[in-house]
Design a protein around this motif. Structure first.
Motif, short mmCIF file in Angstrom:
data_model
loop_
_atom_site.label_atom_id
_atom_site.label_comp_id
_atom_site.label_asym_id
_atom_site.label_seq_id
_atom_site.Cartn_x
_atom_site.Cartn_y
_atom_site.Cartn_z
N ARG A 1 -13.32 26.44 18.53
CA ARG A 1 -11.92 26.78 19.09
C ARG A 1 -10.98 25.61 18.95
O ARG A 1 -9.95 25.69 19.04
CB ARG A 1 -12.26 27.33 20.51
CG ARG A 1 -12.84 28.85 20.49
CD ARG A 1 -13.11 29.40 21.64
NE ARG A 1 -13.63 30.75 21.43
CZ ARG A 1 -14.41 31.31 22.27
NH1 ARG A 1 -14.86 30.86 23.83
NH2 ARG A 1 -14.85 32.68 22.25
N GLU B 1 -9.76 24.96 15.63
CA GLU B 1 -8.74 26.10 15.63
C GLU B 1 -7.42 25.43 16.22
O GLU B 1 -6.46 25.76 15.35
CB GLU B 1 -9.15 27.25 16.14
CG GLU B 1 -8.30 28.44 15.76
CD GLU B 1 -8.62 29.79 16.39
OE1 GLU B 1 -8.12 30.94 16.31
OE2 GLU B 1 -9.73 29.81 17.13
N GLU C 1 -2.83 35.09 10.87
CA GLU C 1 -3.64 34.02 11.72
C GLU C 1 -4.20 34.49 12.87
O GLU C 1 -4.55 33.43 13.81
CB GLU C 1 -2.63 32.83 12.02
CG GLU C 1 -2.06 32.14 10.62
CD GLU C 1 -1.04 31.05 10.80
OE1 GLU C 1 -0.67 30.82 12.18
OE2 GLU C 1 -0.64 30.52 10.00
#
Length: 224
Positions: free
Chosen positions: A216, A219, A37
């Motif tokens: 981001r 994420e 990840e």
């Protein structure tokens, strides 16, 4: 760091310059070991991989399987061609990438992407990745700075977006992002999730749909 090592070890024949040089070599050649990840687990030094050069348009990627580092091709590499990886995050404007490479690795990249600095393709890519979106949400255009109106104009539909509006949303987004980060680092996941959803909503108003900041945030939302 070299002085700290010298103080801790207290070896009479310790050469501080040599320690500093070794730290510098490590900083420029070591790789961050990540899991599947891309969460950092540690630092590794791989002599063979360290000689592979950088490109912002790489033909290979570095991946880790436990402690084992592997280079995998991401496109067809003709026989005799150089294997290239990226030392930094490639999803950034040319100026952002050049700044990161200069600060960490002390060189200026001249790859196919970087030589386009200031050209139309580069301006478009930078505006999409790090710039603002059109005020009209049905338009997928990106904004370019217009000094005459002291604001931004959409390259596609021509709609103007004022600086005051952008600064207001940007200020709200920054404030909420900071609060969300504090909540997440303190272990308040439920509160952090709620705040990051608000950050995402503000970023969708402000940035292009392919913005790095928006990616981001999403994420982080997935991680939370």
């Amino acid at each position: 760091m070299a002085n700290l090592v010298s103080i801790i070890l207290q070896w009479p024949d310790l050469n501080i310059r040599e320690i500093a040089e070794n730290f510098s070599r490590l900083a420029c050649n070591a790789h961050t070991i990540c899991d599947s990840e891309l969460i950092p687990l540690g630092t590794g030094l791989y002599p063979v991989i360290s000689i592979i050069n950088h490109s912002c348009y790489p033909n290979s990627v570095l991946v880790f399987e436990g402690r084992m580092a592997t280079i995998r091709a991401i496109q067809q590499i003709p026989k005799g061609s150089e294997v290239l990886i990226s030392y930094i995050e490639t999803a950034g404007s040319t100026m952002t990438r050049q700044k990161a490479l200069k600060e960490q690795y002390f060189f200026t990249c001249s790859c196919p992407r970087c030589i386009k600095l200031g050209q139309d393709d580069d301006i478009k890519e930078s505006a999409v990745l790090e710039g603002y979106r059109c005020k009209n949400h049905t338009c997928d255009g990106f904004l370019l700075r217009d000094t005459e109106i002291k604001g931004f104009r959409c390259h596609q539909c021509g709609l103007v977006r004022g600086m005051e509006e952008i600064l207001k949303i940007a200020g709200e987004e920054k404030d909420m992002s900071e609060k969300a980060s504090v909540a997440l680092s303190s272990g308040y996941n439920t509160e952090a999730l709620d705040m990051y959803l608000k950050v995402e909503k503000l970023q969708m108003k402000l940035y292009h749909s392919s913005s790095i900041k928006l990616m981001r945030t999403r994420e982080t939302l997935l991680r939370v």
